[in-house]
Design a protein around this motif. Structure first.
Motif, PDB file in Angstrom:
ATOM      1  N   THR A   1       0.787  -1.109  -0.158  1.00 32.45           N
ATOM      2  CA  THR A   1       0.074  -0.195   0.216  1.00 32.45           C
ATOM      3  C   THR A   1       1.212   1.267   0.284  1.00 32.45           C
ATOM      4  N   LYS A   2       2.329   0.877   0.241  1.00 33.47           N
ATOM      5  CA  LYS A   2       3.071   2.037  -0.235  1.00 33.47           C
ATOM      6  C   LYS A   2       3.394   2.607  -1.171  1.00 33.47           C
TER       7      LYS A   2
ATOM      8  N   THR B   1      -0.732  -2.498  15.119  1.00 35.92           N
ATOM      9  CA  THR B   1      -1.073  -4.019  14.737  1.00 35.92           C
ATOM     10  C   THR B   1      -0.410  -5.449  15.500  1.00 35.92           C
TER      11      THR B   1
ATOM     12  N   PHE C   1       2.430  -8.889  14.766  1.00 36.82           N
ATOM     13  CA  PHE C   1       2.880 -10.331  13.809  1.00 36.82           C
ATOM     14  C   PHE C   1       2.752 -11.025  15.084  1.00 36.82           C
TER      15      PHE C   1
HETATM   16  N1  LIG Z   1       2.682  -3.520  10.824  1.00 32.37           N
HETATM   17  C1  LIG Z   1       2.120  -3.219   9.758  1.00 32.37           C
HETATM   18  N2  LIG Z   1       0.513  -2.201  10.171  1.00 32.37           N
HETATM   19  C2  LIG Z   1       0.016  -1.672   9.126  1.00 32.37           C
HETATM   20  N3  LIG Z   1      -0.149  -2.111   7.652  1.00 32.37           N
HETATM   21  C3  LIG Z   1       0.989  -3.326   7.758  1.00 32.37           C
HETATM   22  C4  LIG Z   1       2.105  -3.139   8.678  1.00 32.37           C
HETATM   23  N4  LIG Z   1       2.577  -4.285   8.462  1.00 32.37           N
HETATM   24  C5  LIG Z   1       3.067  -4.799   6.408  1.00 32.37           C
HETATM   25  N5  LIG Z   1       1.756  -3.989   6.324  1.00 32.37           N
HETATM   26  C6  LIG Z   1       0.673  -3.448   5.220  1.00 32.37           C
HETATM   27  O1  LIG Z   1       1.193  -4.354   4.527  1.00 32.37           O
HETATM   28  C7  LIG Z   1       1.604  -4.160   2.771  1.00 32.37           C
HETATM   29  C8  LIG Z   1       2.989  -5.734   3.238  1.00 32.37           C
HETATM   30  O2  LIG Z   1       3.932  -5.500   3.784  1.00 32.37           O
HETATM   31  P1  LIG Z   1       5.291  -6.495   2.879  1.00 32.37           P
HETATM   32  O3  LIG Z   1       6.282  -5.818   3.971  1.00 32.37           O
HETATM   33  O4  LIG Z   1       5.226  -6.841   2.054  1.00 32.37           O
HETATM   34  O5  LIG Z   1       5.265  -4.813   1.862  1.00 32.37           O
HETATM   35  P2  LIG Z   1       6.026  -3.614   2.230  1.00 32.37           P
HETATM   36  O6  LIG Z   1       6.654  -2.949   3.909  1.00 32.37           O
HETATM   37  O7  LIG Z   1       4.787  -2.380   2.079  1.00 32.37           O
HETATM   38  O8  LIG Z   1       7.930  -3.590   0.848  1.00 32.37           O
HETATM   39  P3  LIG Z   1       8.658  -3.451   1.328  1.00 32.37           P
HETATM   40  O9  LIG Z   1       8.732  -5.204   2.557  1.00 32.37           O
HETATM   41  O10 LIG Z   1       8.982  -4.789   0.469  1.00 32.37           O
HETATM   42  O11 LIG Z   1       9.779  -2.907   1.347  1.00 32.37           O
HETATM   43  C9  LIG Z   1       2.355  -3.063   3.456  1.00 32.37           C
HETATM   44  O12 LIG Z   1       2.236  -2.252   2.107  1.00 32.37           O
HETATM   45  C10 LIG Z   1       0.843  -2.341   3.878  1.00 32.37           C
HETATM   46  O13 LIG Z   1      -0.578  -1.944   4.222  1.00 32.37           O
END
Ligand SMILES: Nc1ncnc2c1ncn2[C@@H]1O[C@H](COP(=O)(O)OP(=O)(O)OP(=O)(O)O)[C@@H](O)[C@H]1O
Ligand SMILES: [Mg+2]
Length: 500
Positions: free
Chosen positions: A451-452, A486, A488
């Motif tokens: 979502t970034k 959130t 994990f």
């Molecule tokens: N702690 C969190 N709080 C809110 N949203 C989260 C959190 N962790 C992950 N997300 C959501 O999950 C999506 C996917 O996370 P992921 O780490 O796979 O990719 P990213 O952070 O967008 O990119 P990258 O880690 O590859 O730089 C994020 O874009 C975000 O929307």
């Protein structure tokens, strides 16, 4: 302990051998090993892809739980193998979850433990995508259809002939439709395979990148380590020498209280009193600095753990701490937001056999995501720091806009480690950041889901983390509430390595 009494997580002992992992990865056929209860002990990569295993962990799970539609004839074959028989079939149909049918050739036999007892079964299989029979039948039908169409279109064709041909035509039309449907199914399957291949390729590129990064970090850390130790070691001696010299100087001052004019001028020029007071402090701060560099280097080496391609028993908390150390610059207060507090709630844990460098990569991904979410929450809340007070940015930092304590947002990450079962640990990483909508939560672990903004997130962090945890026979899941935060959770079974 007899194999049939083994608990699922204990099958992991098989997977601690890297050569065995390579065997599973590269065996060109689909092979799987089961215990007496048809629980998976190991399976080759080919088996997992052929039967569409998703990202969940399969080790220790019963085959019938994964494939509830397993036909009785196969269950019987499994049972027969457990009695010592070897079973096989050269053409058998396999119905997938989406209803599509594939033809497989398979063979199964028992395996025996060191006491000569049947410990379970081993099955191998091969998917025959398009059997010779169907190909030939299809050609025959197509030829017959062409002849019928030709016959009907003849001007002197009698009525009875037409009726007969019409029935034939209907039959052929039915067959052709069926063939078109089959072709559609195959195209769909091909699409899925290509999609899978693309995903795998990107993940390989990403893990290759991470591994090169690990090598680079480990190399730089190693190079810095030597000179830093050199500086650190010498500072201790320099401190002692300076102390001795200063004492000697004091002794001179006491013994010769009336120095010459030249010495007095020099004392004045160098501001001796200040120098004597400042020099030990200066050396002390150099020592603190060198100490800090040593700590950072240690964390970098610990984080990359590049030299450890094998499973090793490590203290998980050390990995988390070195990851935090690397992320320190992102946790600090900035001109626009306060410091992110890290609360550690570590319960004592035994050493865990794992690929430490890879687990550190998981901690890094989860912590970096938590920081991103806290920053997003901060921006969304429209907070700003004004004269060390928290104020709403919108109200222009006036004194009256200072928020009540209950309204103030304190960005926090809580890290907890605990034992959850006799042979399983959990690491929880929670933030009070932006949280997620249920839609985002559903797609969280999908490769490339982000979502970034473009260029900020690749959307691979969580999918890679998921795979790493899965490789350890563990689970990675998440609980989240939009606007609230959130959490994990990583659950990992404790594997027992020999000689640890
Ligand atoms: N702690 C969190 N709080 C809110 N949203 C989260 C959190 N962790 C992950 N997300 C959501 O999950 C999506 C996917 O996370 P992921 O780490 O796979 O990719 P990213 O952070 O967008 O990119 P990258 O880690 O590859 O730089 C994020 O874009 C975000 O929307
Ligand atoms: Mg991420």
């Amino acid at each position: 302990m007899a194999a049939h009494q083994a608990s699922p997580s204990q099958f992991m002992y098989l997977h601690t051998c890297p050569e065995f992992q390579l065997f599973l990865e590269y065996t060109p056929t689909a092979v799987a090993m089961f215990d007496r209860h048809m629980r998976y002990m190991a399976a080759t990569r080919r088996w997992l892809t052929d039967y569409g295993f998703q990202q969940e962990s399969y080790i220790g799970r019963e085959h019938y739980e994964i494939f509830p539609q397993t036909p009785d004839k196969w269950k019987t074959a499994h049972q027969l193998c457990l009695t010592g028989c070897t079973e096989n079939s050269s053409t058998d149909s396999f119905v997938r979850e989406d209803g599509s049918v594939e033809w497989v050739k398979w063979k199964g036999c028992p395996w025996y433990d060191c006491n000569g007892e049947i410990g379970g079964t081993i099955f191998s299989s091969e998917i025959i995508i398009e059997s010779k029979y169907t190909q030939e039948a299809e050609i025959e039908k197509q030829t017959a259809l062409a002849t019928t169409i030709k016959d009907i279109s003849q001007p002197n064709c009698a009525e009875t002939d037409v009726n007969h041909s019409e029935a034939q035509f209907r039959e052929l039309y039915r067959h052709t439709r069926q063939a078109a449907l089959n072709a559609q199914k195959q195209a769909h399957q091909l699409e899925r395979t290509i999609e899978e291949l693309k995903k795998t390729q990107t993940q390989l590129v990403q893990s290759e990148k991470m591994s090169s990064l690990g090598q680079l970090v480990a190399g730089v850390a190693h190079e810095i380590n030597n000179p830093v130790n050199f500086i650190f070691g010498n500072i201790v001696h320099a401190n002692g020498y300076v102390e001795d010299l200063l004492n000697l100087l004091k002794l001179y001052q006491q013994t010769y209280p009336q120095p010459t004019l030249e010495i007095l001028e020099e004392i004045d020029a160098i501001d001796l009193d200040f120098l004597m007071m400042d020099l030990p402090k200066l050396l002390n701060s150099m020592k603190i600095g060198a100490d800090r560099i040593r700590e950072i280097v240690r964390s970098l080496r610990n984080f990359s753990r590049h030299d450890e391609a094998q499973m090793k028993a490590v203290d998980i908390r050390e990995g988390i701490d070195s990851t935090l150390m690397i992320l320190q610059h992102r946790l600090k207060a900035t001109t626009t937001r306060p410091e992110i507090k890290v609360i550690k709630d570590y319960e004592p844990l035994p050493l865990i056999a794992c690929y430490a460098g890879q687990l550190n990569q998981v901690f890094m991904n989860l912590l970096a995501n938590a920081i991103d979410a806290l920053e997003e929450q901060w921006i969304q809340g429209n907070y700003a720091i004004c004269n060390s007070q928290l104020a709403l940015r919108a109200s222009g930092c006036s004194k009256s806009s200072v928020l009540q304590e209950s309204q103030i947002f304190h960005p926090k990450i809580r890290i907890a480690t605990k034992m959850i079962e006799r042979d399983c640990i959990a690491i929880c990483i929670a933030d009070n950041g932006s949280g997620m909508t249920p839609e985002v939560q559903k797609r969280l672990f999908d490769p490339f889901f982000t979502t970034k903004p473009v260029g900020v997130g690749t959307g691979l962090g969580l999918s890679i983390s998921y795979q790493i945890v899965e490789k350890h026979g563990g689970k990675l899941y998440c609980r989240s509430k939009l606007g609230q935060g959130t959490e994990f959770v990583i659950e990992i079974p404790i594997h027992h390595l020999e000689n640890t």
